[in-house]
Design an enzyme around this catalytic site. Sequence first.
Site, PDB file in Angstrom:
ATOM      1  N   ASN A 212       0.858  -1.195   0.000  1.00  0.00           N
ATOM      2  CA  ASN A 212       0.000   0.000   0.000  1.00  0.00           C
ATOM      3  C   ASN A 212       0.892   1.244   0.000  1.00  0.00           C
ATOM      4  O   ASN A 212       2.112   1.128  -0.065  1.00  0.00           O
ATOM      5  CB  ASN A 212      -0.954  -0.019   1.196  1.00  0.00           C
ATOM      6  N   ASP A 310      -3.349 -10.082  13.190  1.00  0.00           N
ATOM      7  CA  ASP A 310      -3.526  -8.682  13.575  1.00  0.00           C
ATOM      8  C   ASP A 310      -2.552  -8.383  14.711  1.00  0.00           C
ATOM      9  O   ASP A 310      -2.707  -8.882  15.827  1.00  0.00           O
ATOM     10  CB  ASP A 310      -4.980  -8.437  14.006  1.00  0.00           C
TER      11      ASP A 310
HETATM   12  O1  PMT Z   1       2.972   6.306   6.397  1.00  0.00           O
HETATM   13  P1  PMT Z   1       2.210   7.510   5.899  1.00  0.00           P
HETATM   14  O2  PMT Z   1       2.350   7.695   4.396  1.00  0.00           O
HETATM   15  O3  PMT Z   1       2.548   8.751   6.674  1.00  0.00           O
HETATM   16  O4  PMT Z   1       0.657   7.239   6.121  1.00  0.00           O
HETATM   17  C1  PMT Z   1       0.125   7.228   7.414  1.00  0.00           C
HETATM   18  C2  PMT Z   1      -0.983   6.174   7.573  1.00  0.00           C
HETATM   19  C3  PMT Z   1      -2.175   6.540   6.708  1.00  0.00           C
HETATM   20  C4  PMT Z   1      -0.462   4.783   7.177  1.00  0.00           C
HETATM   21  C5  PMT Z   1      -1.357   6.188   9.100  1.00  0.00           C
HETATM   22  O5  PMT Z   1      -1.857   7.455   9.428  1.00  0.00           O
HETATM   23  C6  PMT Z   1      -2.403   5.130   9.415  1.00  0.00           C
HETATM   24  O6  PMT Z   1      -3.596   5.348   9.323  1.00  0.00           O
HETATM   25  N1  PMT Z   1      -1.941   3.903   9.822  1.00  0.00           N
HETATM   26  C7  PMT Z   1      -2.803   2.734  10.032  1.00  0.00           C
HETATM   27  C8  PMT Z   1      -3.038   2.020   8.726  1.00  0.00           C
HETATM   28  C9  PMT Z   1      -3.862   0.743   8.925  1.00  0.00           C
HETATM   29  O7  PMT Z   1      -3.367  -0.329   8.741  1.00  0.00           O
HETATM   30  O8  PMT Z   1      -5.052   1.004   9.421  1.00  0.00           O
HETATM   31  P2  PMT Z   1      -6.137  -0.172   9.787  1.00  0.00           P
HETATM   32  O9  PMT Z   1      -7.377   0.579  10.147  1.00  0.00           O
HETATM   33  O10 PMT Z   1      -6.210  -1.157   8.696  1.00  0.00           O
HETATM   34  O11 PMT Z   1      -5.525  -0.874  11.070  1.00  0.00           O
HETATM   35  C10 PMT Z   1      -5.848  -0.476  12.400  1.00  0.00           C
HETATM   36  C11 PMT Z   1      -4.644  -0.670  13.310  1.00  0.00           C
HETATM   37  O12 PMT Z   1      -4.279  -2.055  13.359  1.00  0.00           O
HETATM   38  C12 PMT Z   1      -3.390   0.083  12.895  1.00  0.00           C
HETATM   39  O13 PMT Z   1      -2.764   0.584  14.051  1.00  0.00           O
HETATM   40  C13 PMT Z   1      -2.558  -0.977  12.207  1.00  0.00           C
HETATM   41  O14 PMT Z   1      -1.147  -0.704  12.359  1.00  0.00           O
HETATM   42  C14 PMT Z   1      -2.950  -2.234  12.944  1.00  0.00           C
HETATM   43  N2  PMT Z   1      -2.904  -3.461  12.151  1.00  0.00           N
HETATM   44  C15 PMT Z   1      -3.544  -3.575  10.970  1.00  0.00           C
HETATM   45  C16 PMT Z   1      -3.503  -4.771  10.275  1.00  0.00           C
HETATM   46  C17 PMT Z   1      -2.806  -5.866  10.833  1.00  0.00           C
HETATM   47  N3  PMT Z   1      -2.735  -7.017  10.222  1.00  0.00           N
HETATM   48  N4  PMT Z   1      -2.196  -5.722  12.016  1.00  0.00           N
HETATM   49  C18 PMT Z   1      -2.238  -4.566  12.689  1.00  0.00           C
HETATM   50  O15 PMT Z   1      -1.668  -4.442  13.769  1.00  0.00           O
END
Ligand code: PMT
Length: 403
Positions: A212, A310
Amino acid sequence: MRCDLTGKSVVLGVTGGIAAYKACEVVSRLRKMGAEVYVIMTKNAAEFVQPLTFETLSNHPVVTDTFARPETWEVEHIALAKRADVFAIAPATANILAKMAHGIADDMLSTTVLATKAPVLVAPAMNTGMWTAEITQENCAVLKKRGVQFVGPDAGFLACGDSGAGRMSEPAEIAEAIAALLCPVQDLAGLKVLVTAGSTRERLDPVRYMTNDSSGKMGFAVAEEAMKRGAQVTVVAGSVTAPIPAGCEIVRVESTLELYEAVTARAPEMDVVIQAAAPADYRFAVTYTEKHKKAHDGQPFVVELVENPDIAAAVGAAKKPGQTLVGFAAETENLHANAQKKLAKKNLDLIVANDVSLPGAGFNVDTNIATLITADGMTECPLRTKKELAGDILNKVIELRSK
Ligand code: PMT
């Protein structure tokens, strides 16, 4: 904040506005805190307040735009640009903001501020119409994006008789903001903070992968701010395009499984875990050690994806007393509701919800727009730099830890 500014140098630019008289108190307050203050006045500023007043208060010659000594001018502006630990401009007119935004250097102040490498802080002061003018707001957005800090302007009664936004902040507030840049708060001293940043790559074969747009900017901004505030920082970074911060432990990973291993192994010894990375939620069920050949028969190539673990949820499930866990939620719809579900499901203390479909927010930009959500409530953080948002997140972490 009380801090000793002995040995620190502040260059204060004063531009032409009625609020110039209030800059005298800024100088006086900084001097009382121990700072050396060097004042540069524009020609117009010298119409409002005599340079002698600033000279007396700062105990240094005041540089004005009279060009009385052209032979020393060039040397002088570079010397001041280098001497500054902080470069402040108060009051900052619409004119100086416009010049700074566009790199115009046609007088002593604009030339010196262009040359400085010090943090720059401005305290705008102008008529409401000028402040709210689209071009002024655009110029301010450009400056903020480049890291220029703003104090004010406040709203209230203006010297021109209007009432509204445009009044320069009080001298005490400006002096405090300058002091905060010179002796940053060390409220994270003694804490171990783990930050995740960037995207993960899921390989199909040696030349193809799924990923991504995460650049690492958000996670790195958090790491840098945490270091400035005294934390011992570990960054677990996937694929990034932003420059990697210096001064912290860096662990590089490629896939979500590697991120999972790196984070879960280190999380138990951390006081704070902040997960700004964007891990791929899925990986390929079948991968190839050699480049997968094209079939050339026009048939679709069907791949199966399996869910990745996760990481945030795993860290949340193993949360230790005293730990503060922060996640991000990257959403394109139902921002608050979706983020709240993640907050609960991953056992987080704080979730930073960003609508990544908004201009100026989310992936691979220097700014973000977010809502900080805890079990107790929400704080809106409208458009700001990722550095500023990082500061807001860490303030919230401190607040949560003090409860
Ligand atoms: O890196 P940049 O270009 O500055 O962009 C910043 C960003 C948009 C990446 C950042 O602001 C952001 O939103 N990061 C979280 C991205 C994400 O994976 O969001 P999510 O809603 O899918 O996940 C929720 C949380 O779970 C996040 O803290 C993520 O790190 C975590 N996660 C997600 C998937 C996974 N398999 N394991 C996780 O721990």
